[in-house]
Design a protein around this motif. Sequence first.
Motif, PDB file in Angstrom:
ATOM      1  N   ILE A   1      24.388 -23.264  -2.130  1.00  0.00           N
ATOM      2  CA  ILE A   1      24.114 -24.054  -3.387  1.00  0.00           C
ATOM      3  C   ILE A   1      25.142 -25.137  -3.695  1.00  0.00           C
ATOM      4  O   ILE A   1      26.235 -24.599  -3.883  1.00  0.00           O
ATOM      5  CB  ILE A   1      23.876 -23.349  -4.649  1.00  0.00           C
ATOM      6  CG1 ILE A   1      22.725 -21.905  -4.535  1.00  0.00           C
ATOM      7  CG2 ILE A   1      23.668 -23.988  -5.930  1.00  0.00           C
ATOM      8  CD1 ILE A   1      22.872 -21.295  -5.496  1.00  0.00           C
TER       9      ILE A   1
ATOM     10  N   THR B   1      20.726 -29.069  -3.629  1.00  0.00           N
ATOM     11  CA  THR B   1      19.975 -29.199  -4.598  1.00  0.00           C
ATOM     12  C   THR B   1      18.858 -30.360  -4.368  1.00  0.00           C
ATOM     13  O   THR B   1      17.769 -30.530  -4.732  1.00  0.00           O
ATOM     14  CB  THR B   1      20.414 -29.216  -5.876  1.00  0.00           C
ATOM     15  OG1 THR B   1      21.390 -27.978  -6.293  1.00  0.00           O
ATOM     16  CG2 THR B   1      19.451 -29.521  -7.213  1.00  0.00           C
TER      17      THR B   1
ATOM     18  N   THR C   1      17.059 -18.834  -7.401  1.00  0.00           N
ATOM     19  CA  THR C   1      18.049 -18.001  -8.531  1.00  0.00           C
ATOM     20  C   THR C   1      17.086 -16.747  -9.018  1.00  0.00           C
ATOM     21  O   THR C   1      17.720 -15.904  -9.671  1.00  0.00           O
ATOM     22  CB  THR C   1      17.803 -18.892  -9.735  1.00  0.00           C
ATOM     23  OG1 THR C   1      16.512 -19.244 -10.281  1.00  0.00           O
ATOM     24  CG2 THR C   1      18.578 -20.169  -9.427  1.00  0.00           C
TER      25      THR C   1
END
Length: 103
Positions: free
Chosen positions: A20, A25, A99
């Motif tokens: 991440i 992203t 997530t």
Amino acid sequence: MAKKDGIDARHYDVILAPHITEKSTMASENNAVVFKVANDATKPQIKEAVEAIYSTKVVSVNTLLSKGKSKRWKGKPYKRSDFKKAVVRLADGEMIDITEKVN
């Protein structure tokens, strides 16, 4: 290597963790997810592991090997470990929420 249905323990040895960062992203907007993978993992192994663990269709896998940096801590030099990343592009309409908890 014959393709197996379902999740096998070796799939979790291939996919270590999601990677991440800001760049990963931004890549997720284009149906791409970035994972840290085992250094000896191949593209077909990564594709099979992602499809089994996350129940999605993978279009392509791109890999890159990041070399560890040389650093100093309290005046003593050391080297960070090398690691391999995989950029997995998913089919249109597929999505992985990194997530959430894995199956």
